[in-house]
Enzyme design. Structure first.
Site, PDB file in Angstrom:
ATOM      1  N   TYR A 261      12.531   4.047  -1.413  1.00  0.00           N
ATOM      2  CA  TYR A 261      12.108   4.824  -0.249  1.00  0.00           C
ATOM      3  C   TYR A 261      12.404   6.294  -0.493  1.00  0.00           C
ATOM      4  O   TYR A 261      13.299   6.659  -1.263  1.00  0.00           O
ATOM      5  CB  TYR A 261      12.802   4.306   1.017  1.00  0.00           C
ATOM      6  CG  TYR A 261      12.217   2.991   1.459  1.00  0.00           C
ATOM      7  CD1 TYR A 261      11.017   2.949   2.164  1.00  0.00           C
ATOM      8  CD2 TYR A 261      12.839   1.792   1.126  1.00  0.00           C
ATOM      9  CE1 TYR A 261      10.453   1.744   2.541  1.00  0.00           C
ATOM     10  CE2 TYR A 261      12.287   0.575   1.502  1.00  0.00           C
ATOM     11  CZ  TYR A 261      11.095   0.559   2.209  1.00  0.00           C
ATOM     12  OH  TYR A 261      10.528  -0.640   2.569  1.00  0.00           O
TER      13      TYR A 261
ATOM     14  N   HIS B  98       3.510  11.003   5.094  1.00  0.00           N
ATOM     15  CA  HIS B  98       4.693  11.155   4.245  1.00  0.00           C
ATOM     16  C   HIS B  98       4.382  10.862   2.781  1.00  0.00           C
ATOM     17  O   HIS B  98       5.169  11.210   1.901  1.00  0.00           O
ATOM     18  CB  HIS B  98       5.770  10.190   4.740  1.00  0.00           C
ATOM     19  CG  HIS B  98       7.152  10.764   4.806  1.00  0.00           C
ATOM     20  ND1 HIS B  98       7.422  12.117   4.848  1.00  0.00           N
ATOM     21  CD2 HIS B  98       8.364  10.147   4.848  1.00  0.00           C
ATOM     22  CE1 HIS B  98       8.739  12.297   4.906  1.00  0.00           C
ATOM     23  NE2 HIS B  98       9.326  11.125   4.905  1.00  0.00           N
TER      24      HIS B  98
ATOM     25  N   ASN C 158      13.863   8.702   1.049  1.00  0.00           N
ATOM     26  CA  ASN C 158      15.169   9.326   1.286  1.00  0.00           C
ATOM     27  C   ASN C 158      16.219   8.946   0.251  1.00  0.00           C
ATOM     28  O   ASN C 158      17.336   9.456   0.290  1.00  0.00           O
ATOM     29  CB  ASN C 158      15.667   9.039   2.713  1.00  0.00           C
ATOM     30  CG  ASN C 158      15.839   7.567   3.000  1.00  0.00           C
ATOM     31  OD1 ASN C 158      15.547   6.727   2.159  1.00  0.00           O
ATOM     32  ND2 ASN C 158      16.306   7.251   4.186  1.00  0.00           N
TER      33      ASN C 158
ATOM     34  N   ASP D 214       5.140  16.307   1.342  1.00  0.00           N
ATOM     35  CA  ASP D 214       4.603  16.708   2.640  1.00  0.00           C
ATOM     36  C   ASP D 214       5.497  17.767   3.264  1.00  0.00           C
ATOM     37  O   ASP D 214       6.703  17.793   3.023  1.00  0.00           O
ATOM     38  CB  ASP D 214       4.508  15.495   3.565  1.00  0.00           C
ATOM     39  CG  ASP D 214       5.859  14.829   3.807  1.00  0.00           C
ATOM     40  OD1 ASP D 214       6.549  14.501   2.817  1.00  0.00           O
ATOM     41  OD2 ASP D 214       6.247  14.644   4.969  1.00  0.00           O
TER      42      ASP D 214
ATOM     43  N   ASN E  91      14.291  14.816   3.736  1.00  0.00           N
ATOM     44  CA  ASN E  91      15.283  13.911   3.151  1.00  0.00           C
ATOM     45  C   ASN E  91      15.008  13.590   1.684  1.00  0.00           C
ATOM     46  O   ASN E  91      15.941  13.340   0.925  1.00  0.00           O
ATOM     47  CB  ASN E  91      15.365  12.620   3.966  1.00  0.00           C
ATOM     48  CG  ASN E  91      16.029  12.843   5.308  1.00  0.00           C
ATOM     49  OD1 ASN E  91      16.904  13.699   5.449  1.00  0.00           O
ATOM     50  ND2 ASN E  91      15.612  12.093   6.313  1.00  0.00           N
TER      51      ASN E  91
ATOM     52  N   TYR F 123       2.688   1.816   3.552  1.00  0.00           N
ATOM     53  CA  TYR F 123       2.972   3.252   3.687  1.00  0.00           C
ATOM     54  C   TYR F 123       1.937   4.131   2.983  1.00  0.00           C
ATOM     55  O   TYR F 123       1.955   5.347   3.121  1.00  0.00           O
ATOM     56  CB  TYR F 123       4.349   3.583   3.097  1.00  0.00           C
ATOM     57  CG  TYR F 123       5.513   2.961   3.823  1.00  0.00           C
ATOM     58  CD1 TYR F 123       6.004   3.534   4.993  1.00  0.00           C
ATOM     59  CD2 TYR F 123       6.134   1.820   3.330  1.00  0.00           C
ATOM     60  CE1 TYR F 123       7.077   2.974   5.662  1.00  0.00           C
ATOM     61  CE2 TYR F 123       7.217   1.246   3.990  1.00  0.00           C
ATOM     62  CZ  TYR F 123       7.688   1.825   5.156  1.00  0.00           C
ATOM     63  OH  TYR F 123       8.740   1.277   5.813  1.00  0.00           O
TER      64      TYR F 123
END
Length: 196
Positions: free
Chosen positions: A70, A23, A72, A97, A118, A18
Site C-alpha cells: 500500500y 491516488h 503509505n 497524486d 503518506n 484501486y
C-alpha cells in the site's frame, strides 16, 4: 552510482480495486512509460514490479517501478530498489497524486517535505533522503466537506476521465524531459502554460 539510470516510481495501491483511483495516477503514468518502451512489468525481490528499458535508442536507461505494498508503506520497496540498482536520490523520480495542484496540471520539483502525502513521507523515512525528484500530478481538492482520504480513494469523475489520458501523457512526457534535458529545463517547459 549509475548516472545514466533513472528509477521512476509510480505511487499507488495494489490490486484492481484501486487501479482507477485518483491516488493511483502515479502508477498510471509509469504504465504509460512502460507502453512507450514496449516493456512488461515483472516481479522483483524488492516487493515491487519493475519494467526496464530505454525510451529512445542510446538514451537514458529506465527502471519503472510499482510497489506491491500500500502507498503509505511504499518506502521499503523504493529504498530496496535504490540499493539494488545503486541509484542516488537525484536519479529517483517519484510520480504521485497532488491535492494542492488543480486537476490536469503537472508540476516538477526536487527535494522538500512530504506535504502530508503518506507515500512521500514513507519514502523519505525509509531512504533517509528527501532529495528525489517529484512529478506531481494534480488531482485538485475534494468538493465541499469531503475528506481528502475518501476523495483520493475514489475513481476519477466521468468529466475528469475525458481529460485523464492527456494528463497521463503530459506527466510521462515530463519524466522523459527530466531524464533527457535535466530538471530545470523540464520545469521551464512543463510549468510554462501554452498560449491561450
Amino acid at each position: 552510482m549509475s548516472t545514466d539510470l533513472w528509477l521512476v516510481v509510480g505511487l499507488g495501491n495494489p490490486g484492481p480495486g484501486y487501479a482507477a483511483n485518483r491516488h493511483n495516477v502515479g502508477q498510471m503514468v509509469v504504465a504509460e512509460l512502460a507502453n512507450r518502451m514496449r516493456a512488461t512489468f515483472t516481479s522483483h525481490k524488492a516487493n515491487a514490479v519493475v519494467a526496464e528499458g530505454r525510451l529512445v535508442p542510446g538514451g537514458p536507461r529506465f527502471v519503472l517501478a510499482k510497489a506491491n505494498t500500500y502507498m503509505n508503506v511504499s518506502g521499503g520497496p523504493v529504498n530496496a530498489l535504490m540499493k539494488y540498482y545503486d541509484v542516488a536520490p537525484d536519479h529517483v523520480i517519484v510520480v504521485h497524486d497532488e491535492l494542492d495542484i488543480p486537476f490536469d496540471t503537472v508540476k516538477l520539483k526536487a527535494g522538500g517535505g512530504h506535504g502530508g502525502h503518506n507515500g512521500l513521507r514513507d519514502i523519505i523515512g525509509a531512504s533517509g533522503s528527501a532529495d528525489f525528484i517529484r512529478v506531481r500530478v494534480g488531482i485538485g481538492r475534494p468538493p465541499g466537506r469531503q475528506q481528502a482520504a475518501d476523495f483520493v480513494l475514489q475513481n476519477f469523475s466521468s468529466t475528469e476521465r475525458e481529460t485523464l489520458p492527456n494528463l497521463i501523457v503530459d506527466a510521462a512526457d515530463a519524466v522523459e524531459l527530466i531524464a533527457s534535458e535535466g530538471l530545470t529545463a523540464a520545469q521551464l517547459k512543463v510549468h510554462t502554460a501554452p498560449p491561450a
